[in-house]
Design a protein around this motif. Structure first.
Motif, PDB file in Angstrom:
ATOM      1  N   GLU A  35       0.932  -1.158   0.139  1.00  8.62           N
ATOM      2  CA  GLU A  35      -0.006  -0.010   0.073  1.00  8.62           C
ATOM      3  C   GLU A  35       0.910   1.153  -0.075  1.00  8.62           C
ATOM      4  O   GLU A  35       0.474   2.212  -0.533  1.00  8.62           O
ATOM      5  CB  GLU A  35      -0.909   0.017   1.054  1.00  8.62           C
ATOM      6  N   GLN A  36       2.053   1.231   0.349  1.00  9.71           N
ATOM      7  CA  GLN A  36       3.093   2.448   0.363  1.00  9.71           C
ATOM      8  C   GLN A  36       3.332   2.646  -1.019  1.00  9.71           C
ATOM      9  O   GLN A  36       3.696   3.860  -1.069  1.00  9.71           O
ATOM     10  CB  GLN A  36       4.480   1.951   1.255  1.00  9.71           C
ATOM     11  N   ASN A  37       3.200   1.792  -1.993  1.00  9.52           N
ATOM     12  CA  ASN A  37       3.554   2.357  -3.412  1.00  9.52           C
ATOM     13  C   ASN A  37       2.400   2.846  -3.914  1.00  9.52           C
ATOM     14  O   ASN A  37       2.382   3.266  -5.213  1.00  9.52           O
ATOM     15  CB  ASN A  37       3.972   0.969  -4.035  1.00  9.52           C
ATOM     16  N   LEU A  82      -6.056  -6.509  -0.327  1.00  6.39           N
ATOM     17  CA  LEU A  82      -5.011  -7.163  -1.555  1.00  6.39           C
ATOM     18  C   LEU A  82      -5.899  -6.787  -2.899  1.00  6.39           C
ATOM     19  O   LEU A  82      -5.296  -6.896  -3.749  1.00  6.39           O
ATOM     20  CB  LEU A  82      -5.099  -8.656  -1.216  1.00  6.39           C
ATOM     21  N   GLU A  83      -7.178  -7.113  -2.933  1.00  9.23           N
ATOM     22  CA  GLU A  83      -7.914  -7.133  -3.975  1.00  9.23           C
ATOM     23  C   GLU A  83      -7.879  -5.606  -4.632  1.00  9.23           C
ATOM     24  O   GLU A  83      -7.625  -5.326  -5.919  1.00  9.23           O
ATOM     25  CB  GLU A  83      -9.520  -7.180  -3.850  1.00  9.23           C
ATOM     26  N   ARG A  84      -7.905  -4.642  -3.544  1.00  5.55           N
ATOM     27  CA  ARG A  84      -7.630  -3.237  -4.010  1.00  5.55           C
ATOM     28  C   ARG A  84      -6.037  -2.984  -4.859  1.00  5.55           C
ATOM     29  O   ARG A  84      -5.972  -2.341  -5.812  1.00  5.55           O
ATOM     30  CB  ARG A  84      -8.003  -2.339  -3.093  1.00  5.55           C
ATOM     31  N   ILE A  85      -5.171  -3.540  -4.103  1.00  2.00           N
ATOM     32  CA  ILE A  85      -3.945  -3.411  -4.528  1.00  2.00           C
ATOM     33  C   ILE A  85      -3.750  -4.122  -5.876  1.00  2.00           C
ATOM     34  O   ILE A  85      -3.127  -3.592  -7.234  1.00  2.00           O
ATOM     35  CB  ILE A  85      -3.071  -3.892  -3.596  1.00  2.00           C
ATOM     36  N   GLU A  86      -4.274  -5.224  -6.286  1.00  2.00           N
ATOM     37  CA  GLU A  86      -4.292  -5.856  -7.388  1.00  2.00           C
ATOM     38  C   GLU A  86      -5.005  -5.129  -8.573  1.00  2.00           C
ATOM     39  O   GLU A  86      -4.560  -4.873  -9.593  1.00  2.00           O
ATOM     40  CB  GLU A  86      -4.682  -7.252  -7.438  1.00  2.00           C
ATOM     41  N   LYS A  87      -6.091  -4.295  -8.374  1.00  2.00           N
ATOM     42  CA  LYS A  87      -6.816  -3.661  -9.164  1.00  2.00           C
ATOM     43  C   LYS A  87      -6.180  -2.434  -9.623  1.00  2.00           C
ATOM     44  O   LYS A  87      -6.024  -2.230 -10.754  1.00  2.00           O
ATOM     45  CB  LYS A  87      -8.070  -3.137  -8.471  1.00  2.00           C
ATOM     46  N   GLU A  88      -5.439  -1.586  -8.517  1.00  2.00           N
ATOM     47  CA  GLU A  88      -4.626  -0.579  -9.030  1.00  2.00           C
ATOM     48  C   GLU A  88      -3.543  -0.693  -9.799  1.00  2.00           C
ATOM     49  O   GLU A  88      -3.244  -0.111 -10.694  1.00  2.00           O
ATOM     50  CB  GLU A  88      -4.428   0.285  -7.615  1.00  2.00           C
ATOM     51  N   GLN A  89      -2.841  -1.938  -9.638  1.00  2.00           N
ATOM     52  CA  GLN A  89      -1.523  -2.239 -10.083  1.00  2.00           C
ATOM     53  C   GLN A  89      -2.240  -2.738 -11.911  1.00  2.00           C
ATOM     54  O   GLN A  89      -1.322  -2.469 -12.692  1.00  2.00           O
ATOM     55  CB  GLN A  89      -0.882  -3.563  -9.708  1.00  2.00           C
ATOM     56  N   ARG A  90      -3.288  -3.403 -12.065  1.00  2.00           N
ATOM     57  CA  ARG A  90      -3.622  -3.726 -13.209  1.00  2.00           C
ATOM     58  C   ARG A  90      -3.943  -2.649 -14.351  1.00  2.00           C
ATOM     59  O   ARG A  90      -3.688  -2.447 -15.258  1.00  2.00           O
ATOM     60  CB  ARG A  90      -4.999  -4.626 -13.098  1.00  2.00           C
TER      61      ARG A  90
END
Length: 531
Positions: A35-37, A82-90
């Protein structure tokens, strides 16, 4: 990422629960780092520090703690984060992939996919050293494509960084030229040389303000060898002919590309400077103004602070006197006034110039070079040689009773005439001016060297007349001397007077010549206008 149903926590043993608590603590740490990224506005408000606090409590407690009841509630929140992190990376990957390329990059790729691809295909068909060499050419163009891409997305780097950024391209160019030097015995040496001589065209990215002509110049440098390839393989294999033409077309397209997109030099279209890792790095922010120390206060004026304080105080004291400052001035009396005393109107003393500078080192004055003393005239016989020197205004010089093997040598004489009776071997006139020589017969020749305005007359026969570095030579021939050979070099104003009855007909000796190449030799003839 999917996490199994946390309800199983109710049916696990005490040891498994401790392992699970430790695992959740480690998972919480990983999620926090991810989340820091993310930018702050993309972090879910529900992922507040309270949840991290819950997991941290589990990392430091046992199953008997009252916080054990929160274990089933921690996992759903971790799953959501974790789902939100994956969504933002995608989403970030999709934005990068959808970013349109610059037109200059597309045009450069057209060169690689067009004539360069044909060149590589023909090189592969020829094979051997040509195919290996072409692989390095492809790598060089690919390296420059990356450099062009970086320029389309970045600002111009610092001059000290350009060499490092261009290192991939320069290494490939150096490798191409080294390969040619190591394969001088190759049967395709002309092919390798054509590429090696013209590949520096890729250096156009460093040329300003006209990089296009640089590519043409390199193309012309390699065309010497491409012409050799065309001549050698024209009747053998058309593949080599097409190979040479395709390479020339590649560089022509590169020149046209530069003229359209980078007319005055490589265009850097980004806002941040390019970095060595291929991306762009933003310049560091300026330091806050609040952190700067205040400027030092101006020092108060202290008249006594400087070395001249005493003089300055005395000056101020004089000024502060007011009208009393004029009391010390001298008054002009009547006897000092020039309008009442005419004798005072005389001009000042005449001006005296400054004393001339005398150097510390004594310099001897340069004495004028005196004219060389005139040497006494010489007229004597030394064995078989008659020596006549330094004669001046003497028209009665006579050599008589000479033998056939005698030689007459006349040197540095002025306005004199020499008469030679009988038949001798030769006559030499050296460095004479306005002199004349009259003789009967010669066995060998008469020579004029370094003379000015000289004349000769033969009464009998002379085989050869030689003229060297002489300006102005009149030659009076007799009927017996019409077969004479005249040899001249570095001379001018030479005239031959041929007998015609009781008079002479003047003919000029040619001074200007025309030389033409006749096969492998030269053919020289007199210029008709002067000959």
């Amino acid at each position: 990422m999917r996490i199994k149903n946390p309800a199983i926590c109710n049916n696990i043993s005490q040891g498994e629960s401790k392992e699970l608590v430790s695992l959740i603590g480690r998972l919480e740490t990983i999620v926090s780092r991810l989340e820091q990224n993310l930018p702050p506005h993309q972090i879910d408000s529900e992922t507040s520090p309270i949840h991290a606090k819950v997991s941290c409590s589990y990392s430091q407690t046992d199953l008997t703690s009252p916080d054990e009841r929160y274990l089933p509630t921690v996992l759903p929140h971790l799953e959501k984060r974790l789902e939100r992190i994956e969504k933002e990376q995608r989403r970030s990957r999709e934005v990068v992939e959808e970013q349109p390329k610059a037109m200059s990059v597309n045009a450069y790729e057209d060169i690689i996919l067009g004539p360069l691809a044909q060149f590589l295909e023909l090189s592969s068909k020829i094979g051997n050293d040509v195919a290996t060499h072409a692989e390095s050419v492809k790598k060089a163009f690919d390296a420059q494509l990356q450099y062009v891409k970086m320029a389309s997305q970045s600002a111009a780097p610092d001059p000290s960084e350009i060499a490092n950024l261009l290192k991939p391209t320069s290494d490939q160019i150096m490798g191409i030229q080294t390969f040619r030097e190591k394969h001088r015995t190759s049967q395709y040496f002309n092919h390798l040389s054509a590429i090696s001589e013209s590949i520096p065209a890729l250096g156009w990215v460093c040329v300003t303000p006209t990089p296009g002509p640089h590519v043409k110049e390199m193309n012309d440098a390699g065309q010497f060898y491409t012409n050799r390839v065309l001549k050698e393989w024209k009747e053998k294999d058309v593949t080599h002919v097409n190979w040479a033409k395709t390479w020339i077309q590649t560089l022509n397209d590169l020149q046209a590309y530069i003229k359209q997109y980078h007319t005055t030099g490589l265009v850097w279209a980004g806002k941040t400077k390019a970095s060595l890792n291929g991306g762009s790095s933003a310049p560091p922010p300026p330091p806050p103004l609040s952190g700067l120390p205040p400027p030092p206060p101006m020092p108060a004026f202290d008249p006594n602070a400087s070395a001249g304080g005493e003089e300055r105080n005395a000056l101020f004291a004089e000024i502060n006197k007011g009208a009393d400052i004029t009391k010390s001035l001298k008054k002009v009396t009547s006897d000092m006034q020039t309008h009442k005393n005419p004798n005072l109107r005389e001009g000042p003393a005449p001006y005296k110039g400054p004393t001339p500078f005398k150097p510390a080192i004594a310099v001897k004055p340069v004495k004028a070079v005196a004219a060389p003393a005139e040497k006494p005239p010489v007229f004597n016989r030394d064995g078989k040689k008659w020596i006549i020197e330094h004669q001046k205004n003497n028209p009665n010089l006579l050599v008589d009773n000479a033998e056939m093997n005698n030689v007459v040598y006349m040197f540095k004489s002025l306005n004199s005439t020499l008469t030679v009776k009988g038949k001798i071997n030769s006559i030499v006139i050296d460095s004479c001016k306005k002199c004349s020589v009259v003789f009967d017969n010669l066995v060998s020749s008469v020579e004029f060297v370094n003379c000015q305005s000289v004349q000769m007359q033969v009464l009998g026969k002379v085989p050869t007349i030689s003229i060297d570095k002489t300006d102005g030579c009149q030659m009076y021939l007799s009927k017996d001397s019409l077969g004479v050979e005249i040899i001249s070099s570095k001379s001018s104003e030479m005239n031959v007077l041929l007998p015609s009855g009781d008079d002479y007909v003047e003919q000029a000796v040619p001074e200007q010549f025309k030389t033409v190449v006749n096969g492998t030799s030269l053919q020289t003839s007199c210029n008709e206008s002067l000959g």
